[in-house]
Each structure stands twice: as C-alpha cells, then as structure tokens.
Scaffold this motif. Structure first.
Motif, short mmCIF file in Angstrom:
data_model
loop_
_atom_site.label_atom_id
_atom_site.label_comp_id
_atom_site.label_asym_id
_atom_site.label_seq_id
_atom_site.Cartn_x
_atom_site.Cartn_y
_atom_site.Cartn_z
N UNK A 43 0.81 -1.22 0.00
CA UNK A 43 0.00 0.00 0.00
C UNK A 43 0.85 1.27 0.00
N UNK A 44 2.06 1.20 0.49
CA UNK A 44 2.92 2.37 0.55
C UNK A 44 3.77 2.47 -0.71
N UNK A 45 4.20 3.68 -1.02
CA UNK A 45 5.03 3.88 -2.21
C UNK A 45 6.37 3.17 -2.10
N UNK A 46 6.99 3.21 -0.92
CA UNK A 46 8.27 2.54 -0.73
C UNK A 46 8.12 1.02 -0.85
N UNK A 47 7.01 0.49 -0.32
CA UNK A 47 6.76 -0.94 -0.44
C UNK A 47 6.57 -1.37 -1.89
#
Length: 279
Positions: free
Chosen positions: A207-211
């Motif tokens: 869900x996160x951009x880094x993930x």
C-alpha cells in the motif's frame, strides 16, 4: 636584482606511469588482503540493519554497527588515496560512498528532525536507500570473492535479497497511513517475499510507495533469477546430449577424435612433402 626562482621539476611521463602502476598494485594488494574480512563485516552490517528494522538495536549492537561503519569509512578513504585516478575510482564506487553517507544522517540527528516535521516519506525513503545500498555492498563483495559466479553465488545472493527485502517490506507495510496493519510480523513478510521471488505471487499488494518500489525490485530480480535457472537447465541438457555419441550435437569426445585425425593427416602430408623434395 633577485635571481629568479628555479622552476619546479615535473616528472617525466614514464615516471608518472610507474608511480600510477605502483599505486594501483598497492590498491590491488590492499583489496586482496581485506577481501574476506570486509565480506564478513558487510554481511554483519546488513544483518544489523535487518535487526534494526524488525526488532530494533540495543546499545551494544548499535555500538558494533557504528564501529563497522567507521571501518568501512577508513577502508574507503585509504582506497581513495591509493587510487591513481581519483575521479575514475569515485565514478565506479559512488554507490559505496553513498551507502557510507546515509548512516551519517542518523548520526547528525537529521532523521529525528524529519520525524518531528512529520516527513514520513523522507524517513522511509532513507530506510529504502539504506536497504538498497547495504544489500548492494554485500552483493558486490560476494561477487568479487568468487572467481566464477556459479550456483553457490546465486543461492547466497538470493538469500541476502530475500532477508533484506522481507525486512524492508515489513518496515514499510506494518503500519499503513490509514492506521491499518498490512504485514503483522517478519515471518509473514519473509513468506510474502518468497512468493514474489518465486513468481507465485501473493494476495497482498503493498500500500505504501516505498513498499511498491521494493516489490518492483524484487520482481525484477525474480525475473532475472528465472532466466538464470532456465540457462542452467539448458546447459545441463545440452551437456547431456553432447556426451552421447548418438546425439546431433558434436560432443567433446567427437571433437577430440577429430583433432587427433587432423593431426595425423597433417603429419602424413608433411611426410609426403618431404619425400617428394628428396626425390
């Protein structure tokens, strides 16, 4: 009148080349001497990063990490001084230099400042860069320590990527921006990483951009790994066919027999030519 100052002597090009060659040999000797210790320290540094992201570091482990970081800085500075061409060396080792700069951001208390400013993406971006640079350092040292990048190198490299990737995805996805929990523990993160790297896939999407960036990098590595595995299997089957006398592919035995026949034919031709010259 004052006598003019003597002009400084400039060494000839041959002496400069000899000096550069000596410095390059010293650099190669230094890298050869410290190859295995630096490999061990690199893995320890990466392991400390994984422990820090998942469980946190106690004061002892934090001191060990700072000590290893200091050793890496000293090693890089000495190599930079020994390198005959500074810009060339820095151009080919800029990622290592960058990996040594990132821990300084925490030492200088920059990350707490970012946290106080609620810059969550900046903190996570630094964490992602830390994972990538430390993993890259371990990969480079591992590759340099092996003369041939065979199956052992691939297994070790895959284990490093899986452990570091799982630590990263757990760090980014355990607490989502909306307050929900994405990946609850490191074991789940390791299972998710294994599913991505084996191209099986998982029902959870970051869900996160880094993930998502980390997921993309793991998928790219998985594709490259599948290509390598396909090449290994193809080489194995081609080798099996080459050992068979009935196969269409010319095997090693057939080539050696052909070489023996060519050598015998050449000897016979030389003998006939010598006999004709005598007559």
């Amino acid at each position: 009148m004052r006598s003019p100052k003597p002009a400084s002597k400039i060494p000839p090009e041959s002496e400069l080349a000899a000096i550069d060659r000596e410095r390059y040999e010293l650099l190669q000797q230094w890298e050869s001497w410290l190859e295995m210790p630096m490999l061990v320290l690199s893995f320890a540094w990466l392991g400390l990063l994984i422990v820090e992201l998942v469980w946190g570091l106690n004061p002892l482990l934090e001191t060990i990490g700072i000590t290893i970081w200091g050793i890496f800085i000293l090693d890089f500075c000495l190599k930079f001084l020994l390198a005959p061409h500074k810009l060339f060396y820095l151009n080919h080792n800029w990622l290592i230099a960058f990996s040594l700069i990132i821990p300084a951001l925490r030492t200088l208390k920059i990350v707490p400042i970012l946290r106080s400013l609620q810059s969550v993406h900046a903190v996570r971006g630094l964490q992602l860069l830390g994972i990538m640079t430390r993993t890259n350092r371990g990969m480079r040292l591992l590759g340099a320590s092996m003369e041939r990048r065979g199956i052992g190198y691939v297994f070790a490299l895959t284990a490093i990527v899986a452990l570091a990737g799982a630590a990263g995805i757990y760090t980014f996805e355990r607490k989502l921006p909306d307050g929900a929990v994405g990946i609850a523990d490191y074991g789940t993160a390791l299972w998710w990483t294994a599913m991505v790297m084996t191209t099986i896939g998982s029902d959870y999407f970051p869900k996160t951009g880094e993930g998502r960036v980390l997921c993309f990098l793991l998928a790219v590595y998985a594709i490259a790994l599948c290509g390598y595995a396909t090449a290994i299997l193809a080489t194995f089957f081609v080798g099996q066919d080459a050992e068979s006398d009935e196969a269409e592919i010319a095997g090693t035995k057939s080539i050696q027999a052909l070489q023996v026949e060519i050598a015998a034919l050449r000897t016979e031709i030389q003998a006939l030519a010598k006999r004709d010259l005598e007559h």
